[in-house]
Design a protein around this motif. Structure first.
Motif, PDB file in Angstrom:
ATOM      1  N   VAL A  12     -39.965  23.082  11.136  1.00  0.00           N
ATOM      2  CA  VAL A  12     -40.847  23.867  10.270  1.00  0.00           C
ATOM      3  C   VAL A  12     -41.478  24.983  11.078  1.00  0.00           C
ATOM      4  O   VAL A  12     -41.378  25.013  12.307  1.00  0.00           O
ATOM      5  N   GLN A  13     -42.141  25.883  10.376  1.00  0.00           N
ATOM      6  CA  GLN A  13     -42.848  26.972  11.036  1.00  0.00           C
ATOM      7  C   GLN A  13     -44.320  26.619  11.200  1.00  0.00           C
ATOM      8  O   GLN A  13     -44.859  25.764  10.470  1.00  0.00           O
ATOM      9  N   ALA A  14     -44.953  27.266  12.133  1.00  0.00           N
ATOM     10  CA  ALA A  14     -46.386  27.060  12.350  1.00  0.00           C
ATOM     11  C   ALA A  14     -47.140  27.303  11.049  1.00  0.00           C
ATOM     12  O   ALA A  14     -46.865  28.266  10.331  1.00  0.00           O
ATOM     13  N   GLY A  15     -48.080  26.395  10.767  1.00  0.00           N
ATOM     14  CA  GLY A  15     -48.857  26.477   9.544  1.00  0.00           C
ATOM     15  C   GLY A  15     -48.311  25.657   8.399  1.00  0.00           C
ATOM     16  O   GLY A  15     -49.015  25.402   7.412  1.00  0.00           O
ATOM     17  N   ASP A  16     -47.062  25.229   8.514  1.00  0.00           N
ATOM     18  CA  ASP A  16     -46.432  24.430   7.456  1.00  0.00           C
ATOM     19  C   ASP A  16     -46.943  22.989   7.485  1.00  0.00           C
ATOM     20  O   ASP A  16     -47.694  22.591   8.384  1.00  0.00           O
ATOM     21  N   SER A  17     -46.497  22.244   6.507  1.00  0.00           N
ATOM     22  CA  SER A  17     -46.855  20.828   6.383  1.00  0.00           C
ATOM     23  C   SER A  17     -45.606  19.957   6.362  1.00  0.00           C
ATOM     24  O   SER A  17     -44.531  20.397   5.963  1.00  0.00           O
ATOM     25  N   LEU A  81     -47.866   9.681   7.348  1.00  0.00           N
ATOM     26  CA  LEU A  81     -48.646  10.630   8.129  1.00  0.00           C
ATOM     27  C   LEU A  81     -48.463  12.005   7.494  1.00  0.00           C
ATOM     28  O   LEU A  81     -47.390  12.590   7.598  1.00  0.00           O
ATOM     29  N   GLN A  82     -49.498  12.474   6.823  1.00  0.00           N
ATOM     30  CA  GLN A  82     -49.499  13.812   6.256  1.00  0.00           C
ATOM     31  C   GLN A  82     -49.978  14.780   7.323  1.00  0.00           C
ATOM     32  O   GLN A  82     -51.084  14.631   7.843  1.00  0.00           O
ATOM     33  N   MET A  83     -49.131  15.759   7.636  1.00  0.00           N
ATOM     34  CA  MET A  83     -49.434  16.699   8.714  1.00  0.00           C
ATOM     35  C   MET A  83     -49.539  18.098   8.117  1.00  0.00           C
ATOM     36  O   MET A  83     -48.542  18.627   7.602  1.00  0.00           O
ATOM     37  N   ASN A  84     -50.720  18.666   8.179  1.00  0.00           N
ATOM     38  CA  ASN A  84     -50.967  20.008   7.682  1.00  0.00           C
ATOM     39  C   ASN A  84     -51.319  20.940   8.829  1.00  0.00           C
ATOM     40  O   ASN A  84     -51.742  20.480   9.895  1.00  0.00           O
ATOM     41  N   GLY A  85     -51.149  22.223   8.616  1.00  0.00           N
ATOM     42  CA  GLY A  85     -51.497  23.179   9.651  1.00  0.00           C
ATOM     43  C   GLY A  85     -50.776  22.924  10.957  1.00  0.00           C
ATOM     44  O   GLY A  85     -51.372  22.990  12.032  1.00  0.00           O
ATOM     45  N   LEU A  86     -49.487  22.660  10.883  1.00  0.00           N
ATOM     46  CA  LEU A  86     -48.740  22.308  12.093  1.00  0.00           C
ATOM     47  C   LEU A  86     -48.720  23.444  13.099  1.00  0.00           C
ATOM     48  O   LEU A  86     -48.678  24.639  12.729  1.00  0.00           O
ATOM     49  N   LYS A  87     -48.749  23.063  14.365  1.00  0.00           N
ATOM     50  CA  LYS A  87     -48.743  23.999  15.480  1.00  0.00           C
ATOM     51  C   LYS A  87     -47.542  23.698  16.374  1.00  0.00           C
ATOM     52  O   LYS A  87     -47.055  22.562  16.401  1.00  0.00           O
ATOM     53  N   VAL A 120     -40.021  16.053  15.099  1.00  0.00           N
ATOM     54  CA  VAL A 120     -40.758  17.136  14.435  1.00  0.00           C
ATOM     55  C   VAL A 120     -40.750  18.334  15.382  1.00  0.00           C
ATOM     56  O   VAL A 120     -41.175  18.222  16.533  1.00  0.00           O
ATOM     57  N   THR A 121     -40.255  19.456  14.891  1.00  0.00           N
ATOM     58  CA  THR A 121     -40.207  20.678  15.675  1.00  0.00           C
ATOM     59  C   THR A 121     -40.923  21.779  14.903  1.00  0.00           C
ATOM     60  O   THR A 121     -40.583  22.045  13.746  1.00  0.00           O
ATOM     61  N   VAL A 122     -41.906  22.387  15.561  1.00  0.00           N
ATOM     62  CA  VAL A 122     -42.694  23.445  14.928  1.00  0.00           C
ATOM     63  C   VAL A 122     -42.451  24.738  15.682  1.00  0.00           C
ATOM     64  O   VAL A 122     -42.759  24.840  16.872  1.00  0.00           O
ATOM     65  N   SER A 123     -41.912  25.720  15.007  1.00  0.00           N
ATOM     66  CA  SER A 123     -41.640  27.010  15.635  1.00  0.00           C
ATOM     67  C   SER A 123     -42.807  27.960  15.414  1.00  0.00           C
ATOM     68  O   SER A 123     -43.514  27.881  14.407  1.00  0.00           O
ATOM     69  N   SER A 124     -42.976  28.870  16.365  1.00  0.00           N
ATOM     70  CA  SER A 124     -44.102  29.821  16.284  1.00  0.00           C
ATOM     71  C   SER A 124     -43.730  31.067  15.509  1.00  0.00           C
ATOM     72  O   SER A 124     -42.588  31.295  15.181  1.00  0.00           O
TER      73      SER A 124
END
Length: 124
Positions: A12-17, A81-87, A120-124
């Motif tokens: 996902v992208q940064a800020g996603d859930s 686990l609900q994850m919001n505002g991912l970084k 879980v991978t969060v891209s910037s």
């Protein structure tokens, strides 16, 4: 005993859930105190969140407080686990863990049962 299987990870992208799930089988989930941990490459396994047997008590690491929410449905034998505002710093393999009564729920060594993990991978 209990068997745990995580799902819901992804890119996902940064800020996603994202919402992670952990399906339990074997002994009733209500018998277990549950936790979520994560491990990034080259790092130690890190506490994320924990929840008491009936779900009345929850607590979080400082790094996810206010962004992540742990919950459980004992009737469905499921942990979430609900994850919001991912970084990008949240990028890791996420594991669910179970123990009858951990003395320190923030310590990975206190948990006897583990799932295989979900990336879980969060891209910037």
């Amino acid at each position: 005993q209990v068997q745990l299987v995580e799902s819901g990870g992804g890119l996902v992208q940064a800020g996603d859930s994202l919402r992670l799930s952990c399906a339990a089988s074997g002994r009733a989930l209500s018998s277990f105190y549950m936790g979520w941990f994560r491990q990034a490459p080259g790092e130690e396994r890190e506490f994320v969140a924990a929840i008491s047997w009936g779900g009345g008590g929850t607590f979080y690491s400082d790094s996810v407080e206010g962004r992540f929410t742990i919950s459980r449905d004992n009737a469905k034998s499921a942990l979430y686990l609900q994850m919001n505002g991912l970084k990008p710093d949240d990028t890791a393999v996420y594991y669910c863990a179970a123990d009858f009564s951990p003395r320190n729920a923030r310590r990975a060594s206190e948990y006897d049962y583990w799932g295989q993990g979900t990336q879980v991978t969060v891209s910037s």
